[in-house]
Design an enzyme around this catalytic site. Sequence first.
Site, PDB file in Angstrom:
ATOM      1  N   ARG A   1     -10.327   8.563  -1.645  1.00  0.00           N
ATOM      2  CA  ARG A   1      -9.714   7.415  -2.304  1.00  0.00           C
ATOM      3  C   ARG A   1     -10.500   6.280  -1.764  1.00  0.00           C
ATOM      4  O   ARG A   1     -10.171   5.838  -0.731  1.00  0.00           O
ATOM      5  CB  ARG A   1      -8.224   7.418  -2.311  1.00  0.00           C
ATOM      6  CG  ARG A   1      -7.793   6.365  -3.293  1.00  0.00           C
ATOM      7  CD  ARG A   1      -6.286   5.813  -2.865  1.00  0.00           C
ATOM      8  NE  ARG A   1      -5.335   6.839  -2.976  1.00  0.00           N
ATOM      9  CZ  ARG A   1      -4.271   6.961  -2.169  1.00  0.00           C
ATOM     10  NH1 ARG A   1      -3.824   5.878  -1.711  1.00  0.00           N
ATOM     11  NH2 ARG A   1      -3.408   8.037  -2.466  1.00  0.00           N
TER      12      ARG A   1
ATOM     13  N   ASP B   1      -2.593   8.223   3.126  1.00  0.00           N
ATOM     14  CA  ASP B   1      -3.028   6.634   2.646  1.00  0.00           C
ATOM     15  C   ASP B   1      -3.511   6.185   4.210  1.00  0.00           C
ATOM     16  O   ASP B   1      -3.299   6.704   5.312  1.00  0.00           O
ATOM     17  CB  ASP B   1      -1.474   6.088   2.546  1.00  0.00           C
ATOM     18  CG  ASP B   1      -1.099   6.222   1.124  1.00  0.00           C
ATOM     19  OD1 ASP B   1      -1.827   6.847   0.254  1.00  0.00           O
ATOM     20  OD2 ASP B   1       0.013   5.741   0.901  1.00  0.00           O
ATOM     21  N   MET B   2      -4.271   5.021   3.596  1.00  0.00           N
ATOM     22  CA  MET B   2      -4.788   4.232   5.006  1.00  0.00           C
ATOM     23  C   MET B   2      -3.861   2.879   4.940  1.00  0.00           C
ATOM     24  O   MET B   2      -3.609   2.155   4.251  1.00  0.00           O
ATOM     25  CB  MET B   2      -6.393   3.970   4.686  1.00  0.00           C
ATOM     26  CG  MET B   2      -6.992   3.426   6.169  1.00  0.00           C
ATOM     27  SD  MET B   2      -6.865   4.829   7.440  1.00  0.00           S
ATOM     28  CE  MET B   2      -8.169   5.769   7.006  1.00  0.00           C
TER      29      MET B   2
ATOM     30  N   ARG C   1       3.633  -6.253  -0.816  1.00  0.00           N
ATOM     31  CA  ARG C   1       2.193  -6.389  -0.862  1.00  0.00           C
ATOM     32  C   ARG C   1       1.512  -6.627  -2.221  1.00  0.00           C
ATOM     33  O   ARG C   1       0.707  -7.037  -2.512  1.00  0.00           O
ATOM     34  CB  ARG C   1       1.602  -4.873  -0.239  1.00  0.00           C
ATOM     35  CG  ARG C   1       1.826  -4.874   1.257  1.00  0.00           C
ATOM     36  CD  ARG C   1       0.781  -3.835   1.728  1.00  0.00           C
ATOM     37  NE  ARG C   1       0.975  -2.488   1.119  1.00  0.00           N
ATOM     38  CZ  ARG C   1       2.086  -1.652   2.122  1.00  0.00           C
ATOM     39  NH1 ARG C   1       2.801  -2.065   3.204  1.00  0.00           N
ATOM     40  NH2 ARG C   1       2.480  -0.504   1.674  1.00  0.00           N
TER      41      ARG C   1
HETATM   42  C1  LIG Z   1      -4.052   4.389  -6.444  1.00  0.00           C
HETATM   43  C2  LIG Z   1      -3.798   3.302  -5.483  1.00  0.00           C
HETATM   44  C3  LIG Z   1      -3.672   3.615  -4.057  1.00  0.00           C
HETATM   45  C4  LIG Z   1      -3.859   2.701  -2.935  1.00  0.00           C
HETATM   46  N1  LIG Z   1      -3.951   3.129  -1.667  1.00  0.00           N
HETATM   47  C5  LIG Z   1      -4.063   2.175  -0.625  1.00  0.00           C
HETATM   48  C6  LIG Z   1      -4.156   2.525   0.551  1.00  0.00           C
HETATM   49  O1  LIG Z   1      -4.085   3.655   1.023  1.00  0.00           O
HETATM   50  N2  LIG Z   1      -4.183   1.785   1.497  1.00  0.00           N
HETATM   51  C7  LIG Z   1      -4.698   0.289   1.331  1.00  0.00           C
HETATM   52  O2  LIG Z   1      -4.853  -0.455   2.050  1.00  0.00           O
HETATM   53  N3  LIG Z   1      -4.481  -0.155  -0.086  1.00  0.00           N
HETATM   54  C8  LIG Z   1      -4.197   0.842  -1.105  1.00  0.00           C
HETATM   55  N4  LIG Z   1      -4.096   0.558  -2.474  1.00  0.00           N
HETATM   56  C9  LIG Z   1      -4.036  -0.943  -2.697  1.00  0.00           C
HETATM   57  C10 LIG Z   1      -5.538  -1.536  -2.651  1.00  0.00           C
HETATM   58  O3  LIG Z   1      -6.041  -1.678  -1.442  1.00  0.00           O
HETATM   59  C11 LIG Z   1      -5.388  -2.830  -3.458  1.00  0.00           C
HETATM   60  O4  LIG Z   1      -4.853  -3.735  -2.861  1.00  0.00           O
HETATM   61  C12 LIG Z   1      -4.908  -3.178  -4.747  1.00  0.00           C
HETATM   62  O5  LIG Z   1      -5.202  -2.126  -5.628  1.00  0.00           O
HETATM   63  C13 LIG Z   1      -5.413  -4.345  -5.610  1.00  0.00           C
HETATM   64  O6  LIG Z   1      -6.767  -4.328  -5.684  1.00  0.00           O
HETATM   65  P1  LIG Z   1      -7.549  -4.039  -6.939  1.00  0.00           P
HETATM   66  O7  LIG Z   1      -8.703  -3.215  -6.739  1.00  0.00           O
HETATM   67  O8  LIG Z   1      -6.817  -3.664  -8.090  1.00  0.00           O
HETATM   68  O9  LIG Z   1      -8.418  -5.421  -7.216  1.00  0.00           O
HETATM   69  P2  LIG Z   1      -8.300  -6.840  -7.412  1.00  0.00           P
HETATM   70  O10 LIG Z   1      -9.230  -7.476  -7.290  1.00  0.00           O
HETATM   71  O11 LIG Z   1      -7.032  -7.302  -6.482  1.00  0.00           O
HETATM   72  O12 LIG Z   1      -7.429  -6.811  -8.670  1.00  0.00           O
HETATM   73  C14 LIG Z   1      -8.024  -6.645 -10.041  1.00  0.00           C
HETATM   74  C15 LIG Z   1      -7.160  -7.115 -11.222  1.00  0.00           C
HETATM   75  O13 LIG Z   1      -6.101  -6.068 -11.011  1.00  0.00           O
HETATM   76  C16 LIG Z   1      -4.817  -6.687 -11.536  1.00  0.00           C
HETATM   77  N5  LIG Z   1      -4.143  -6.275 -10.364  1.00  0.00           N
HETATM   78  C17 LIG Z   1      -4.195  -6.085  -9.046  1.00  0.00           C
HETATM   79  N6  LIG Z   1      -3.283  -6.193  -8.252  1.00  0.00           N
HETATM   80  C18 LIG Z   1      -2.283  -6.354  -9.138  1.00  0.00           C
HETATM   81  C19 LIG Z   1      -0.741  -6.512  -8.873  1.00  0.00           C
HETATM   82  N7  LIG Z   1      -0.025  -6.535  -7.594  1.00  0.00           N
HETATM   83  N8  LIG Z   1       0.085  -6.777 -10.294  1.00  0.00           N
HETATM   84  C20 LIG Z   1      -0.815  -7.234 -11.215  1.00  0.00           C
HETATM   85  N9  LIG Z   1      -1.765  -6.802 -11.433  1.00  0.00           N
HETATM   86  C21 LIG Z   1      -2.726  -6.819 -10.586  1.00  0.00           C
HETATM   87  C22 LIG Z   1      -5.138  -8.165 -11.975  1.00  0.00           C
HETATM   88  O14 LIG Z   1      -5.464  -8.125 -13.363  1.00  0.00           O
HETATM   89  C23 LIG Z   1      -6.413  -8.268 -11.119  1.00  0.00           C
HETATM   90  O15 LIG Z   1      -7.105  -9.307 -11.734  1.00  0.00           O
HETATM   91  C24 LIG Z   1      -4.226   1.509  -3.319  1.00  0.00           C
HETATM   92  C25 LIG Z   1      -4.386   0.953  -4.715  1.00  0.00           C
HETATM   93  C26 LIG Z   1      -4.312   2.029  -5.623  1.00  0.00           C
HETATM   94  C27 LIG Z   1      -4.830   1.667  -7.113  1.00  0.00           C
END
Ligand SMILES: Cc1cc2nc3c(=O)[nH]c(=O)nc-3n(C[C@H](O)[C@H](O)[C@H](O)COP(=O)(O)OP(=O)(O)OC[C@H]3O[C@@H](n4cnc5c(N)ncnc54)[C@H](O)[C@@H]3O)c2cc1C
Length: 310
Positions: free
Chosen positions: A187, A135-136, A291
């Site tokens: 990822r 993970d980052m 988060r």
């Molecule tokens: C498999 C996976 C691994 C990850 N690993 C890392 C990592 O190693 N390091 C890191 O910094 N981040 C990680 N993340 C988190 C990532 O950086 C984002 O913070 C997170 O995915 C929300 O962003 P989004 O791309 O879904 O887009 P956004 O623009 O934030 O969200 C798009 C849509 O998704 C839905 N959504 C998003 N978040 C939520 C929530 N919490 N609850 C309900 N609905 C939501 C909503 O409908 C929203 O409108 C990971 C995410 C995923 C999916």
Amino acid sequence: MIDQLYRKTVLTVAGQKAVETIVRSRGWSVAQRFVAGESIQTALDAVRELEKDGILSNLDLLGEFIDSPEKCTAFADNVLRLLDAAHEQGFTPYVSVKLSSVGQGQTVNGEDLGLTNARRIVGRARQYGGFVCLDMEDHARVDQTLAQFRTLHGEFGGQHVGTVLQSYLYRSEADRAALDDLNPNLRIVKGAYLEPETVAMPVKADVDASYRKLVYAHMKAGAYVNVATHDESIIRDVQHFVLAHGIAKDAFEFQMLYGIRRDLQKNLAAQGYRVRAYIPYGRDWYAYFSRRIAERPANVMFVLRGMLRG
Ligand SMILES: Cc1cc2nc3c(=O)[nH]c(=O)nc-3n(C[C@H](O)[C@H](O)[C@H](O)COP(=O)(O)OP(=O)(O)OC[C@H]3O[C@@H](n4cnc5c(N)ncnc54)[C@H](O)[C@@H]3O)c2cc1C
């Protein structure tokens, strides 16, 4: 800007010890939407459940910024137990590890303990034909995480270890290109930490544009991409991109978090896309949970309602 302000406010409030104590004591029922229980068995039960919908899994034992070398090594031992249990129950293990939780930044016997412990974990995963994603975390760890990824990739091969790039960081485009010689499994995420504007884009539209750029560049480079987002407009664009460029459905996968957009996860799997859910479990769920709340205003109401219901 408002997104950043909201995230900053929630993460600052969540960082207060008093708030943590209240949420930890009253919030478990709410946290269960995002966290698959506290034990290995509850996590593996969740894997089995998702399999019924054709969804793959990525297991994550929660715990980060663990301080002493002994605790870090004990944490790594627990990840090994998870790998063993998954293998014993017939799964090919796929896990995520935060290097801070296994000792990154602490030198023991002349080597970074994070690397020593990650080596044990990736080695065990390889024994079972499995995979470990590093993970980052916050931006201060990116250099060391990428360097350690390069080392582990050299020792165990790209079939068994991958890592993550965050589209909110200005540096990620260059980081991706610099990894091209490894043809790595990456990822791509938007980024979940509270970062200064000097290193991370403050405007969401820029983060989204950077996200698409990273995914497309990595696909064009012919490497395996984990498109980790719940953003439907990005997912649609990626679907168009792969069609237009003749990229096979097994050259990438969509990844989402456990408990978020289950409908979308099922729907994509039913369309024949590879979909993998990131399944966090363990007792140390508070930082992860904070988060997730910080990502979406509606989640604060969800938490408050859940806690008031008791
Ligand atoms: C498999 C996976 C691994 C990850 N690993 C890392 C990592 O190693 N390091 C890191 O910094 N981040 C990680 N993340 C988190 C990532 O950086 C984002 O913070 C997170 O995915 C929300 O962003 P989004 O791309 O879904 O887009 P956004 O623009 O934030 O969200 C798009 C849509 O998704 C839905 N959504 C998003 N978040 C939520 C929530 N919490 N609850 C309900 N609905 C939501 C909503 O409908 C929203 O409108 C990971 C995410 C995923 C999916």
